[in-house]
Design an enzyme around this catalytic site. Structure first.
Site, mmCIF file in Angstrom:
data_model
loop_
_atom_site.group_PDB
_atom_site.id
_atom_site.type_symbol
_atom_site.label_atom_id
_atom_site.label_comp_id
_atom_site.label_asym_id
_atom_site.label_seq_id
_atom_site.Cartn_x
_atom_site.Cartn_y
_atom_site.Cartn_z
ATOM 1 N N HIS A 349 -1.123 2.361 -9.332
ATOM 2 C CA HIS A 349 -0.113 1.830 -10.251
ATOM 3 C C HIS A 349 -0.307 0.340 -10.511
ATOM 4 O O HIS A 349 -0.531 -0.436 -9.586
ATOM 5 C CB HIS A 349 1.323 1.979 -9.708
ATOM 6 C CG HIS A 349 1.532 3.130 -8.782
ATOM 7 N ND1 HIS A 349 1.809 4.396 -9.237
ATOM 8 C CD2 HIS A 349 1.508 3.215 -7.425
ATOM 9 C CE1 HIS A 349 1.955 5.209 -8.194
ATOM 10 N NE2 HIS A 349 1.768 4.521 -7.093
ATOM 11 N N SER A 409 2.114 -6.322 2.152
ATOM 12 C CA SER A 409 2.618 -6.436 0.781
ATOM 13 C C SER A 409 3.009 -7.874 0.456
ATOM 14 O O SER A 409 3.533 -8.602 1.304
ATOM 15 C CB SER A 409 3.832 -5.531 0.601
ATOM 16 O OG SER A 409 3.469 -4.183 0.747
#
EC number: 2.7.7.23
Length: 454
Positions: A349, A409
């Site tokens: 994505h 992240s």
């Protein structure tokens, strides 16, 4: 046929004024390839053939385009526009070298197929001296008629000169010819210009050859083979025909197109059997898709290699140099450029992967960016096997991430990460209890004060 020498004369000197373009007409494209290059490819499909280009405006650009696909060719400039026979004679020097066969074709007929030209050459091999390529349109109005007697072609009569009886003839002149080389110069030199325009018409050689007792015949080809391009509307029509041919060819070879009319290919697209392509997909030049791959809707591929059982899209973009191994995945709103993606790797994505190597089975999280360009130079990102790149990470190249490494992240990675290491490149979070309420009250008061002052 292989032992017969051939010269193919490609007439590409037309002004193309109806295209209303600064680009020479024959350099406009169908399926990503210039019109004249489609014609040259068809010529080459008949066997070994020398090519003589007759050029006008943009001569060097036309020659360069052809030589990219065919290697060195001879080019001859038609300095005056005095008719089609005059154009052919611009290549007098090449014709005089002596060939068994001459093919005369037009650079603006991109849909001509090699088998049609080969059929004309085969007639020469069987004893014909001149072969005209004809077609049968739904309505012959406006076309020159092929006049046959006793199995021989005796003349080509233009519409305005045809009798009422001749106008009933449905067999029309496609303009393309094959000619026995030994007769070529004599026939062309015999063409006169005793007509209203004072031009030398190639069609006149039919009557001249018949008058000399030569064997003159015609063959029929599908209408779309001889469509000439004169304006942008006809260019679009040719694109539609070419795409429909390609779609059918691929489906018959084992490719599934869910909505064929919405998928567009380039002249050199290669799709192997058992590939499934969903609606609204565009293939630019130099794309190869291996067996079993799945291309989801709204994907754009150019200069890319897609491995077996790989999955692309929806809404994915593969740019030149994208090389995806088997069972890899590039998902929605991802762009891959000049990068190798290993077996089973996933870029699912919202990612940009450029100038990179992604190892097998690695996972690239949503929002990951390879920062590959500093405004002047490009730099490379290398990610090993089984690495995990957390969402919203920026990998500032040049940088290397080892096998089985884990990137947290939100990290900005500026230094190499060893195998099996965990890297975090972000500010530590601070949480201040009750501060949100204070801020809301403060900002509300400021807003209210502004409203009163108005």
């Amino acid at each position: 046929m292989t032992d017969r020498t051939c010269l193919s004369i490609v007439l590409a000197a037309g002004e193309g004024t109806r295209m209303k373009s600064n680009l020479p007409k024959v350099l406009h494209r169908v399926a990503g390839l210039p019109l004249v290059c489609h014609v040259v490819n068809a010529v080459r499909g008949t066997g070994k053939s020398d090519v003589a280009l007759v050029v006008g405006r943009g001569a060097e650009d036309v020659r360069s385009a052809v030589e990219k696909i065919a290697g060195p060719v001879s080019a001859f400039e038609q300095k005056e526009r005095l008719g089609t026979a005059h154009a052919v004679l611009a290549a007098h020097e090449a014709i005089a070298r002596g060939y068994d066969d001459l093919l005369i074709v037009f650079g603006d007929t991109p849909l001509i197929e090699a088998q049609s030209l080969l059929a004309a050459r085969e007639r020469l091999a069987q004893g014909a001296d001149l072969v005209v390529i004809g077609f049968r349109p739904a309505s012959p109005h406006g076309y020159g008629r092929l006049i046959e007697e006793g199995g021989q072609l005796v003349a080509i009569i233009e519409e305005k000169e045809a009798t009422d009886e001749q106008k009933k003839i449905g067999f029309c002149n496609g303009g393309l010819m094959a000619l026995r080389g030994q007769h070529a110069l004599a026939l062309l030199d015999a063409v006169g210009n005793d007509n209203a325009k004072g031009e030398y018409y190639l069609t006149d050689i039919v009557a001249i050859a018949h008058g000399k007792g030569l064997n003159v015949t015609a063959i029929e080809v599908p209408v779309d083979n001889v469509i000439g391009i004169n304006n942008r509307a006809e260019l679009a029509e040719a694109e539609t025909i070419w795409q429909n041919r390609k779609r059918r060819e691929l489906m018959l070879s084992g490719v599934t197109l869910i909505a064929p009319e919405t998928v567009f290919f380039s002249y050199d697209t290669v799709i192997e059997p058992d590939v499934v392509i969903e609606p609204n997909v565009f293939f630019g030049p130099s794309v190869h898709v291996a067996s079993g791959a799945l291309i989801h809707s709204f994907s754009h591929l150019e200069g890319a290699q897609v491995g077996e059982k790989a999955e692309i899209g929806p809404f994915a973009r593969l740019r030149p140099g994208a090389d995806l191994a088997e069972k890899s995945k590039v998902g929605n709103f991802c762009e891959v450029k000049n990068a190798k993606v290993g077996k089973g790797a996933k870029i699912n994505h919202l990612a940009y992967i450029g100038d990179a190597v992604i190892g097998a089975s690695s996972n690239i999280g949503a929002g990951t960016i390879t920062c590959n360009y500093d405004g002047y130079n490009k730099f490379k990102t290398i990610i090993g096997d089984n690495a995990f790149i957390g969402s919203n990470s920026s990998l500032v190249a040049p940088v290397e991430i080892g096998d089985n490494a884990y990137i947290a992240s939100g990290s900005v990675i500026t230094a190499d990460v060893p195998a099996d290491a965990l890297a975090l490149g972000r500010a530590r979070q601070e949480t201040k209890e009750g501060r949100a309420k204070i801020l809301r009250e403060k900002y509300a008061a400021i807003k209210a004060a502004k409203s009163v002052s108005k």
